[in-house]
Design a protein around this motif. Structure first.
Motif, PDB file in Angstrom:
ATOM      1  N   ASN A  32     -12.332 -30.615 -93.222  1.00  0.00           N
ATOM      2  CA  ASN A  32     -13.003 -31.564 -94.093  1.00  0.00           C
ATOM      3  C   ASN A  32     -14.504 -31.370 -93.931  1.00  0.00           C
ATOM      4  OD1 ASN A  32     -10.866 -33.038 -95.314  1.00  0.00           O
ATOM      5  ND2 ASN A  32     -10.477 -34.030 -93.351  1.00  0.00           N
ATOM      6  N   PRO A  33     -15.256 -31.478 -95.010  1.00  0.00           N
ATOM      7  CA  PRO A  33     -16.701 -31.247 -94.912  1.00  0.00           C
ATOM      8  C   PRO A  33     -17.435 -32.321 -94.104  1.00  0.00           C
ATOM      9  CG  PRO A  33     -16.098 -31.869 -97.151  1.00  0.00           C
ATOM     10  CD  PRO A  33     -14.836 -31.703 -96.393  1.00  0.00           C
ATOM     11  N   ASP A  34     -16.870 -33.486 -93.971  1.00  0.00           N
ATOM     12  CA  ASP A  34     -17.524 -34.600 -93.268  1.00  0.00           C
ATOM     13  C   ASP A  34     -17.110 -34.645 -91.803  1.00  0.00           C
ATOM     14  OD1 ASP A  34     -18.148 -35.051 -95.885  1.00  0.00           O
ATOM     15  OD2 ASP A  34     -17.084 -36.945 -96.056  1.00  0.00           O
ATOM     16  N   GLY A  35     -17.527 -33.678 -91.017  1.00  0.00           N
ATOM     17  CA  GLY A  35     -17.270 -33.700 -89.582  1.00  0.00           C
ATOM     18  C   GLY A  35     -15.926 -33.161 -89.154  1.00  0.00           C
ATOM     19  N   GLU A  38     -16.059 -30.935 -85.941  1.00  0.00           N
ATOM     20  CA  GLU A  38     -16.274 -31.742 -84.738  1.00  0.00           C
ATOM     21  C   GLU A  38     -15.003 -32.511 -84.367  1.00  0.00           C
ATOM     22  OE1 GLU A  38     -18.238 -31.802 -87.471  1.00  0.00           O
ATOM     23  OE2 GLU A  38     -20.066 -30.848 -86.729  1.00  0.00           O
ATOM     24  N   ASP A 106      -7.266 -36.003 -89.307  1.00  0.00           N
ATOM     25  CA  ASP A 106      -8.539 -36.410 -89.898  1.00  0.00           C
ATOM     26  C   ASP A 106      -9.488 -35.227 -90.121  1.00  0.00           C
ATOM     27  OD1 ASP A 106      -7.602 -39.013 -89.766  1.00  0.00           O
ATOM     28  OD2 ASP A 106      -8.774 -39.537 -87.988  1.00  0.00           O
ATOM     29  N   SER A 109      -8.480 -30.364 -94.150  1.00  0.00           N
ATOM     30  CA  SER A 109      -8.182 -30.632 -95.555  1.00  0.00           C
ATOM     31  C   SER A 109      -7.091 -29.710 -96.085  1.00  0.00           C
ATOM     32  CB  SER A 109      -9.443 -30.472 -96.403  1.00  0.00           C
ATOM     33  OG  SER A 109      -9.921 -29.141 -96.352  1.00  0.00           O
TER      34      SER A 109
END
Length: 119
Positions: A32-35, A38, A106, A109
């Protein structure tokens, strides 16, 4: 097509699998591009602490550069050695694993997971 989990039919197949010896799970992962990267690092750290003592280890990790055949793009390719298919089967039923698996869910994707045996 984005896929992040095995289908119910695939889960039935893996739990019916009777295979002796080690297996390597090849993971193709898109974050996913949002973290996502990490979050997956958190998952990997917790996974290694939980599964390392059971003989599970990463035997390869690499950043996807490009697809030479096809047009899929992957952020990370990881090959994980399990002593037996039963080790994986037990892991996905373990309460401790369920406490950390959300980090993986989480983070990604899209994913592919290919079970292999060395010959």
């Amino acid at each position: 097509m984005e896929i992040t989990e095995p289908s119910p039919e695939q889960m039935k197949q893996i739990f019916a699998m009777d295979h002796d010896g080690p297996v390597v799970f090849v993971n193709l992962l898109k974050f996913n591009p949002d973290g996502g990267a990490e979050g997956f690092a958190k998952y990997s750290e917790a996974f290694n602490k939980l599964m390392g003592p059971k003989g599970v280890k990463s035997v390869f990790q690499g950043k996807g550069l490009m697809s030479l055949i096809g047009n899929e793009e992957w952020d990370l390719i990881v090959a994980v050695l399990y002593p037996t298919i039963g080790t994986w089967q037990a892991m996905v039923q373990d309460e401790e694993y369920h406490k950390i698996s959300h980090h993986r869910a989480d983070a990604i994707s899209d994913a592919r997971l290919i079970i292999t045996e060395q010959f």
